[in-house]
Design an enzyme around this catalytic site. Structure first.
Site, PDB file in Angstrom:
ATOM      1  N   PRO A   2      18.417  10.427  -0.008  1.00 21.75           N
ATOM      2  CA  PRO A   2      19.015   9.209  -0.517  1.00 21.75           C
ATOM      3  C   PRO A   2      20.488   9.411   0.185  1.00 21.75           C
ATOM      4  O   PRO A   2      21.067  10.344  -0.154  1.00 21.75           O
ATOM      5  CB  PRO A   2      18.860   9.022  -1.958  1.00 21.75           C
ATOM      6  CG  PRO A   2      17.786  10.176  -2.697  1.00 21.75           C
ATOM      7  CD  PRO A   2      17.624  11.145  -1.477  1.00 21.75           C
ATOM      8  N   GLU A   3      20.602   8.288   0.927  1.00 24.51           N
ATOM      9  CA  GLU A   3      22.155   8.467   1.339  1.00 24.51           C
ATOM     10  C   GLU A   3      22.914   7.399   0.576  1.00 24.51           C
ATOM     11  O   GLU A   3      22.663   6.739  -0.341  1.00 24.51           O
ATOM     12  CB  GLU A   3      21.858   8.041   2.829  1.00 24.51           C
ATOM     13  CG  GLU A   3      21.052   9.141   3.602  1.00 24.51           C
ATOM     14  CD  GLU A   3      20.936   8.695   5.172  1.00 24.51           C
ATOM     15  OE1 GLU A   3      21.840   8.212   5.866  1.00 24.51           O
ATOM     16  OE2 GLU A   3      19.959   9.236   5.653  1.00 24.51           O
ATOM     17  N   LYS A  58      27.707  10.429  -2.141  1.00 23.88           N
ATOM     18  CA  LYS A  58      26.223  10.587  -2.482  1.00 23.88           C
ATOM     19  C   LYS A  58      26.034  11.022  -4.038  1.00 23.88           C
ATOM     20  O   LYS A  58      25.099  11.444  -4.373  1.00 23.88           O
ATOM     21  CB  LYS A  58      25.352  11.559  -1.474  1.00 23.88           C
ATOM     22  CG  LYS A  58      25.493  11.066  -0.146  1.00 23.88           C
ATOM     23  CD  LYS A  58      24.700  11.960   0.605  1.00 23.88           C
ATOM     24  CE  LYS A  58      24.720  11.745   2.310  1.00 23.88           C
ATOM     25  NZ  LYS A  58      24.079  12.808   3.126  1.00 23.88           N
ATOM     26  N   HIS A  91       6.818  16.664 -12.450  1.00 28.59           N
ATOM     27  CA  HIS A  91       8.011  16.407 -11.799  1.00 28.59           C
ATOM     28  C   HIS A  91       9.212  15.863 -12.605  1.00 28.59           C
ATOM     29  O   HIS A  91      10.225  15.508 -11.862  1.00 28.59           O
ATOM     30  CB  HIS A  91       7.668  15.584 -10.600  1.00 28.59           C
ATOM     31  CG  HIS A  91       6.717  16.043  -9.578  1.00 28.59           C
ATOM     32  ND1 HIS A  91       6.809  17.378  -9.164  1.00 28.59           N
ATOM     33  CD2 HIS A  91       5.723  15.432  -9.063  1.00 28.59           C
ATOM     34  CE1 HIS A  91       5.656  17.666  -8.410  1.00 28.59           C
ATOM     35  NE2 HIS A  91       4.970  16.838  -8.459  1.00 28.59           N
ATOM     36  N   ARG A 110      11.030  18.106  -5.499  1.00 26.35           N
ATOM     37  CA  ARG A 110      11.406  19.263  -4.816  1.00 26.35           C
ATOM     38  C   ARG A 110      12.219  20.218  -5.751  1.00 26.35           C
ATOM     39  O   ARG A 110      12.515  21.152  -5.387  1.00 26.35           O
ATOM     40  CB  ARG A 110      12.215  18.893  -3.482  1.00 26.35           C
ATOM     41  CG  ARG A 110      11.761  18.008  -2.501  1.00 26.35           C
ATOM     42  CD  ARG A 110      10.577  18.438  -1.946  1.00 26.35           C
ATOM     43  NE  ARG A 110      10.914  19.657  -0.899  1.00 26.35           N
ATOM     44  CZ  ARG A 110      11.418  19.218   0.485  1.00 26.35           C
ATOM     45  NH1 ARG A 110      11.185  17.953   0.766  1.00 26.35           N
ATOM     46  NH2 ARG A 110      11.804  20.001   1.246  1.00 26.35           N
ATOM     47  N   ARG A 262      18.248  18.771  13.014  1.00 30.83           N
ATOM     48  CA  ARG A 262      17.844  17.489  12.295  1.00 30.83           C
ATOM     49  C   ARG A 262      17.077  16.625  13.404  1.00 30.83           C
ATOM     50  O   ARG A 262      17.657  16.305  14.463  1.00 30.83           O
ATOM     51  CB  ARG A 262      18.919  16.782  11.726  1.00 30.83           C
ATOM     52  CG  ARG A 262      19.767  17.545  10.779  1.00 30.83           C
ATOM     53  CD  ARG A 262      19.368  18.055   9.664  1.00 30.83           C
ATOM     54  NE  ARG A 262      18.794  16.833   8.869  1.00 30.83           N
ATOM     55  CZ  ARG A 262      19.665  16.289   7.686  1.00 30.83           C
ATOM     56  NH1 ARG A 262      21.125  16.625   7.630  1.00 30.83           N
ATOM     57  NH2 ARG A 262      19.228  15.151   7.151  1.00 30.83           N
TER      58      ARG A 262
END
EC number: 3.2.2.23
Length: 273
Positions: A2-3, A58, A91, A110, A262
């Protein structure tokens, strides 16, 4: 990951859902995600009310008065609010039981997300130590410091924009988008940009991140906001994820290369090296 537009959209949802709600108890399934003292984290928040949900770059900031919980979503983090029973999910890692009976849950496939408890009086120093740049708004993101920062750097422009020092909130998606909009190759050295290129880049960073917020962020893989809704900014992306498709500006096929490790999308004709 997420940005800024995605994190801001999550913030807005959380603001609607949990502001003025009191924490009754906390359950932490993955202690390593809490980067400050775990015991202090566990005993400090119950009994406290979420006064505001703010954002810096962020980072999400849960304001509890004297203390602020700083949350970073990293790659896959998201918040969900359950009004009654919380379903089983491997999760789900942090549970904030609220006194109104609902539960705010942090989900992260993650397990890269982080939580820190910081005194509000130390928050400015906290972000200074992280060397976090200004917010990408017309009021705070001034051209002169940005131009000077580019002129003093020998880094390729994409990695420089990703490191958050010159401006906060850009990630892989939006760096590709702003560089395409400004017609700048992602491997161009920052100190080689002309004044007109720098000026256009500065304007496009503000414009595109503002648009991203208006459209609720980009749902590329798993991103959803705190209300469980997809964003729509992916419909407005020009190059990110468009490998092999015609450039919307010139028709040349979009290419994907690696820059600073990237995956990077660009137009070989519009963005010459």
């Amino acid at each position: 990951m997420p940005e800024l537009p995605e994190v801001e959209t999550v913030r807005k949802g959380l603001e609607r859902l949990v502001v003025n709600q009191e924490i009754a108890s906390i359950t932490i399934k993955v202690p390593k995600m809490v980067k400050t003292d775990l015991n202090d984290f566990m005993i400090s928040l119950p009994g406290k009310t979420i006064q505001q949900v703010l954002r810096r770059g962020k980072y999400l900031l849960f304001d509890f008065g004297e203390m602020v919980m700083v949350s970073h979503l990293r790659m896959e983090g998201k918040y969900l609010l359950f009004p009654n029973k919380v379903p089983d999910n491997k999760h789900f890692h942090l549970y904030f039981k609220l006194t109104n009976g609902s539960t705010l849950v942090y989900q992260d496939v993650r397990k890269f997300g982080t939580f820190e408890l910081v005194r509000k009086s130390s928050l400015k120093d906290y972000f200074t130590q992280k060397k976090l740049g200004p917010e990408p708004t017309a009021d705070t993101f001034q051209f002169e410091p940005f131009s000077k920062g580019l002129a003093n750097s020998k880094k390729p422009i994409k990695p420089l924009l990703l490191d958050q020092r010159l401006v906060a909130g850009l990630g892989n998606i939006y760096v590709d988008e702003v560089l395409w909009a400004a017609k700048i190759h992602p491997q161009r050295l920052a100190n080689q940009l002309t004044e007109s290129e720098t000026s256009l880049l500065h304007k496009e960073i503000i414009r595109i991140l503002t648009l991203g917020i208006e459209k609720g962020g980009s749902t590329i893989r798993t991103y959803k906001n705190a209300l469980g809704e997809d964003g729509t900014m992916q419909k407005y992306l020009q190059v990110y994820g468009k490998t092999g498709q015609p450039c919307p500006r010139c028709g040349c096929l979009i290419k994907k290369i690696k820059v600073g490790g990237r995956g990077t999308h660009y137009c070989p004709r519009c963005q010459c090296l």
